[in-house]
Design an enzyme around this catalytic site. Structure first.
Site, PDB file in Angstrom:
ATOM      1  N   ARG A  42       4.687  -9.131  13.572  1.00  0.00           N
ATOM      2  CA  ARG A  42       4.592  -7.524  13.198  1.00  0.00           C
ATOM      3  C   ARG A  42       3.570  -7.530  12.083  1.00  0.00           C
ATOM      4  O   ARG A  42       3.727  -8.084  11.154  1.00  0.00           O
ATOM      5  CB  ARG A  42       6.112  -7.335  12.902  1.00  0.00           C
ATOM      6  CG  ARG A  42       5.922  -5.437  12.840  1.00  0.00           C
ATOM      7  CD  ARG A  42       7.267  -5.153  12.558  1.00  0.00           C
ATOM      8  NE  ARG A  42       7.148  -3.611  12.443  1.00  0.00           N
ATOM      9  CZ  ARG A  42       6.927  -2.938  11.015  1.00  0.00           C
ATOM     10  NH1 ARG A  42       6.908  -3.583  10.359  1.00  0.00           N
ATOM     11  NH2 ARG A  42       7.124  -1.787  11.213  1.00  0.00           N
ATOM     12  N   ARG A  98      12.947 -11.354  -3.406  1.00  0.00           N
ATOM     13  CA  ARG A  98      12.583 -11.111  -2.172  1.00  0.00           C
ATOM     14  C   ARG A  98      13.870 -11.770  -1.317  1.00  0.00           C
ATOM     15  O   ARG A  98      14.338 -11.314  -0.294  1.00  0.00           O
ATOM     16  CB  ARG A  98      11.222 -11.715  -1.562  1.00  0.00           C
ATOM     17  CG  ARG A  98      10.234 -10.760  -2.034  1.00  0.00           C
ATOM     18  CD  ARG A  98       8.799 -11.310  -1.674  1.00  0.00           C
ATOM     19  NE  ARG A  98       8.681 -10.845  -0.385  1.00  0.00           N
ATOM     20  CZ  ARG A  98       7.677 -11.411   0.535  1.00  0.00           C
ATOM     21  NH1 ARG A  98       6.889 -12.484   0.145  1.00  0.00           N
ATOM     22  NH2 ARG A  98       7.713 -10.782   1.724  1.00  0.00           N
ATOM     23  N   ASN A 105       1.146 -10.903   3.826  1.00  0.00           N
ATOM     24  CA  ASN A 105       0.152  -9.882   3.698  1.00  0.00           C
ATOM     25  C   ASN A 105      -1.144 -10.341   4.240  1.00  0.00           C
ATOM     26  O   ASN A 105      -1.327 -11.657   4.225  1.00  0.00           O
ATOM     27  CB  ASN A 105       0.305  -9.205   2.605  1.00  0.00           C
ATOM     28  CG  ASN A 105       1.541  -8.277   2.290  1.00  0.00           C
ATOM     29  OD1 ASN A 105       1.955  -7.853   3.034  1.00  0.00           O
ATOM     30  ND2 ASN A 105       1.706  -7.889   1.091  1.00  0.00           N
ATOM     31  N   PHE A 165       9.845  -4.068  -8.378  1.00  0.00           N
ATOM     32  CA  PHE A 165       9.623  -3.582  -7.074  1.00  0.00           C
ATOM     33  C   PHE A 165       9.789  -2.092  -6.553  1.00  0.00           C
ATOM     34  O   PHE A 165       9.078  -1.218  -6.207  1.00  0.00           O
ATOM     35  CB  PHE A 165      10.059  -4.670  -6.028  1.00  0.00           C
ATOM     36  CG  PHE A 165       9.651  -4.274  -4.450  1.00  0.00           C
ATOM     37  CD1 PHE A 165       8.127  -4.646  -4.068  1.00  0.00           C
ATOM     38  CD2 PHE A 165      10.311  -3.807  -3.507  1.00  0.00           C
ATOM     39  CE1 PHE A 165       7.663  -4.652  -2.789  1.00  0.00           C
ATOM     40  CE2 PHE A 165       9.762  -3.818  -2.307  1.00  0.00           C
ATOM     41  CZ  PHE A 165       8.383  -3.864  -2.051  1.00  0.00           C
ATOM     42  N   TYR A 202      15.656  -9.209   1.451  1.00  0.00           N
ATOM     43  CA  TYR A 202      15.562  -8.633   2.833  1.00  0.00           C
ATOM     44  C   TYR A 202      16.901  -8.449   3.674  1.00  0.00           C
ATOM     45  O   TYR A 202      16.991  -7.541   4.508  1.00  0.00           O
ATOM     46  CB  TYR A 202      14.281  -9.487   3.350  1.00  0.00           C
ATOM     47  CG  TYR A 202      13.064  -9.524   2.862  1.00  0.00           C
ATOM     48  CD1 TYR A 202      12.686  -9.649   1.802  1.00  0.00           C
ATOM     49  CD2 TYR A 202      12.023  -8.990   3.744  1.00  0.00           C
ATOM     50  CE1 TYR A 202      11.512  -9.455   1.134  1.00  0.00           C
ATOM     51  CE2 TYR A 202      10.844  -8.609   3.312  1.00  0.00           C
ATOM     52  CZ  TYR A 202      10.435  -8.810   2.210  1.00  0.00           C
ATOM     53  OH  TYR A 202       9.189  -8.623   1.668  1.00  0.00           O
ATOM     54  N   HIS A 249       6.477  -1.052   4.560  1.00  0.00           N
ATOM     55  CA  HIS A 249       6.085  -1.377   5.925  1.00  0.00           C
ATOM     56  C   HIS A 249       6.673  -0.497   7.387  1.00  0.00           C
ATOM     57  O   HIS A 249       6.962  -1.414   7.906  1.00  0.00           O
ATOM     58  CB  HIS A 249       6.388  -2.917   5.853  1.00  0.00           C
ATOM     59  CG  HIS A 249       5.853  -3.681   4.977  1.00  0.00           C
ATOM     60  ND1 HIS A 249       4.713  -4.243   5.083  1.00  0.00           N
ATOM     61  CD2 HIS A 249       6.175  -3.886   3.756  1.00  0.00           C
ATOM     62  CE1 HIS A 249       4.176  -5.262   4.100  1.00  0.00           C
ATOM     63  NE2 HIS A 249       5.057  -4.670   3.036  1.00  0.00           N
TER      64      HIS A 249
END
Ligand code: HDD
Length: 729
Positions: A137, A383, A173, A186, A387, A100
């Site tokens: 964003r 996740r 998403n 991932f 992050y 991203h």
């Protein structure tokens, strides 16, 4: 000292004034913007240039040198001002996001319309009197920071809510499912989709061996890649995409009751896409197409708006479905679990500086507020770890103190120090508990427990074996891929087929495209056969997973047309000298009255003279915004060709003008024309095998809205706001 203090105070109020001097800025100032004011430096007002340590500079252009007779001489390292400039520049770059990396952000607000008090104690979801500041964003996933906007890719949809109880991030998403079921995979998945390691090719594209090799080897990716091959992956605008939280979260009410939840954003303007040929061309013609579109819409006051919705499953009902509700490769079909719209989210303010806001903003799925919790969705669990960790690499341990990231509510704890700490903590202790606190440990003022507004984990008893596996239902991978494919409109299905054809054609390893041709049979045998024939695979004749034929509503994007409006659409008005001024002005007035933006395109940029006006006079014409060669039809939603004998004659003889019309027609755009221009448009579009049905009279004006998604269909231009795809060629 008092003079310095006074100067500081003045400069803060100067910034406040200057930052709000535009009416639009005043109107859109919210709690978060005010929170950031002390950090705003107005470069246009502060005319005196200083070093970073504050001394005024007497020469901002030259290095200190020993200058000899000829005016030359060695530069002196002793020049601390020069050194500071260069050293500062040397360190301007920070690592781009590992995924991203390319994105664009804006400020806005969230407003709740309907309290869901029965489901959650979260203030933001129960207090309808609040307006909560947000920063959103949008991003592509695979490309580098400098890649193009219109590539085929999933779009990130990340929203930070600055609530009274702390920051809540939805890191979603524009596609409701994901490629993998566990975060563990991932790194492999991202390695496979990013450029190949030996030559760093291709940039921002999934059309290569490694990506499709991974897709084949991970049957769980089948549902998601079908979405990624659909029109969802080439949005017309970031303002025209749905947003999905994807993972399963939970809502916790004041009594500690838990409900499983998925979050949705539904765009007011509907879901619309480019056609692939447009997307490809735009990537070169205007790599910033989406970024520009968002910025311009907000500047023009056409604030993008989304409805905010939730899908809920009561605690205890989680096993009632064919699929596992914690499997992120599955949707919760809306006919089974309807979306309840409870609020709206609006973007109404552009950023002041890209780096300090859009680049430095950092999201974490683990950032939830009291009343919102997690689930055992294994992808989400991973996740939540990832992050926070990545922000430390990207921005440093104190990233949450950065203006764009810090909450608008008080922050108090004993986390300390680290690079770039900005807080100055007053007090003699930096540990907990300490002798100054009256309350026993665990009862810090504000305290624990819901009653005090603190975040409380849902108390759950879990008994299990330590093992590396997921639930049984995680093993089923094709049913929802079929459901999605079956639910698409015929032309959407055709797009999926063409997209697969394109992607697999870019794979040159036969193992990859032959295996993938087989895998497609698990979605639909016919699809697999057609793609296999295109790409050199062996068309399968049977499948172990025959298509079940079921459909579900709300999977096709045609189900989300949104407001039927021309507002914010870009219309190119093509004229040349000798054009009919009255027609031009009438059409322009109609388009603008309905909120479209009009752009005059002509053989040259400058004044274009209507019929009856002598060019020698130098007045009485219309200024064109661009010349035909400077822009392309792809950058507009619709084109309008103005009448006028001489004008049309000139355009007929201009190859680029003819190309504009043909290309717009090929991309299924609305083409408007009046009088003699109608004949020109019809002739320009009379490509072999294509007939254009133009149903227009000179007394009627086409005000259709821009793009329909389709390819190789005849378009009937209607005098009203409507486009009808008719029979497929
Ligand atoms: Fe992620 C960024 C969305 C799975 C690890 N992700 C990132 C962003 C979005 C998503 C929108 C950009 C945020 C921004 O604008 O700054 N990611 C998703 C969705 C997923 C998902 C919807 C599946 C449901 N992601 C996912 C997994 C992992 C990550 C499974 C790792 C275990 N994602 C990251 C990251 C990023 C990131 C490496 C890169 C930059 C960042 O976090 O801030 O941590």
């Amino acid at each position: 000292m008092s003079g310095v203090f006074q100067r500081l105070q003045e400069s803060v109020s100067e910034v406040k004034e200057s930052a709000t001097h535009k009416a639009s800025e005043v109107a859109t100032t919210n709690e978060k913007i005010l929170d950031m004011y002390p950090n705003i430096v107005n470069v246009h007002q502060d005319k005196t240039m200083t070093t970073d340590f504050g001394i005024k500079i007497n020469d901002a252009d030259h290095w200190l040198k020993i200058v000899g007779k000829s005016g030359h001489g060695p530069s002196l390292l002793e020049d601390q001002i020069g050194r500071e400039r260069i050293h500062r520049f040397d360190h301007e770059r920070i690592p781009e996001r590992v995924v991203h990396a390319r994105g664009v952000g804006a400020h806005g607000y969230f407003k709740l319309h309907e309290s869901i008090e029965g489901l959650t104690s979260a203030g933001i979801l129960t207090d309808t009197s609040r307006t909560t500041p947000v920063f959103a964003r949008f991003s592509t996933v695979a490309g580098s920071r400098g890649s193009a906007d219109t590539v085929r890719d999933v779009r990130g949809f990340a929203v930070k809510f600055y609530t009274d109880e702390g920051n809540w991030d939805i890191v979603g998403n524009n596609i409701p499912v994901f490629f993998i079921q566990e975060d563990f995979k991932f790194p492999d998945f991202i390695h496979a989709v990013k450029p190949e390691p030996h030559n760093e090719i291709p940039q921002a594209q999934s059309a290569h061996n490694n990506f499709w090799d991974f897709q084949y080897l991970h049957p769980e990716a089948t549902h998601m890649f079908t979405w990624a091959m659909s029109d969802r992956a080439i949005p017309r605008s970031l303002r025209m995409m749905q947003g999905f939280g994807v993972n399963t979260f939970t809502l916790i009410d004041k009594d500690g009751k838990r409900t499983f939840v998925k979050f949705h954003f539904i765009p007011e303007l509907g879901v619309h896409s480019l056609v692939w040929d447009e997307a490809l061309k735009l990537a070169g013609q205007d790599p910033d197409f989406h970024r520009r579109d968002l910025y311009e819409a907000i500047e023009a006051g056409s604030y993008p708006k989304w409805k905010f919705g939730i899908q809920c499953i009561a605690d205890g009902d989680e096993d009632k479905f064919e699929f596992d509700i914690l499997d992120a490769t599955k949707v919760w079909p809306e006919d089974l679990i309807p979306v309840r719209e409870i609020g709206e989210f609006v973007l109404n303010r552009n950023i002041d500086e890209f780096f300090s806001e859009t680049e430095q903003v950092a999201f974490c799925t683990s950032h939830v507020v009291p009343g919102i919790g997690f689930s055992d969705d294994p992808l989400l669990q991973g996740r939540n770890f990832s992050y926070q960790d990545t922000q430390i690499t990207r921005l440093g341990p104190n990233w949450e103190q950065l203006p764009i990231n810090r909450p608008v509510c008080p922050v108090m704890n004993f986390n300390r120090d680290g690079a770039m700490n900005h807080r100055i903590h007053k007090g003699t202790v930096n540990y907990w508990p300490n002798r100054f606190e009256a309350l026993p440990p665990g009862n810090y003022e504000g305290g624990r427990g819901q009653d005090h507004g603190a975040y409380t984990e849902y108390a759950e008893k879990i008994v299990g074996m330590k093992q590396r596996l997921n639930g049984e239902k995680f093993k089923e991978h094709y049913s929802q891929a079929q459901l999605f494919y079956n639910s698409l409109a015929p032309y959407e299905k055709m797009h999926v087929e063409m997209a697969l054809g394109f992607e697999l054609d870019h794979c040159d390893d036969p193992i990859v495209y032959k295996r993938m041709s087989q895998r497609l049979a698990d979605i639909d045998l016919g699809l697999a056969q057609r793609v296999a024939r295109m790409v050199g695979g062996d068309p399968p004749t049977e499948t172990t997973h025959p298509n079940h034929g079921k459909k579900a509503p709300h999977l096709s994007q045609t189900e989300f047309p949104g407001k039927h409006t021309i507002a914010t659409r870009r219309v190119a008005m093509i004229i040349a000298d000798g054009f009919d001024l009255a027609a031009f002005e009438a059409v322009r007035a109609v388009l603008q009255a309905q909120g479209a933006t009009t752009h005059v395109i002509a053989p040259r940029r400058g004044m274009i003279f209507p019929a009856g006006v002598d060019p020698e006079s130098g007045t009485g014409g219309v200024m064109s915004d661009h010349h035909l060669e400077g822009q392309r039809s792809t950058m507009f939603d619709a084109i309008y060709v103005n009448p006028g004998v001489q004008s049309v004659l000139t355009l007929r003889g201009n190859g680029r003008a003819v190309h504009w019309i043909r290309e717009a027609f090929g991309h299924l755009k609305t083409i408007g024309a009046l009088d003699d221009a109608v004949d020109f448009v019809q002739q320009a579009c009379s490509l072999p095998g294509v007939t254009l049905a133009l149903d227009m009279k000179s007394d009627r004006v086409v005000t259709s809205y821009g793009v329909v998604t389709g390819w190789n269909v005849n378009v009937k231009l209607m005098p009203s706001a409507k486009i009808e795809p008719s029979e497929t060629l």
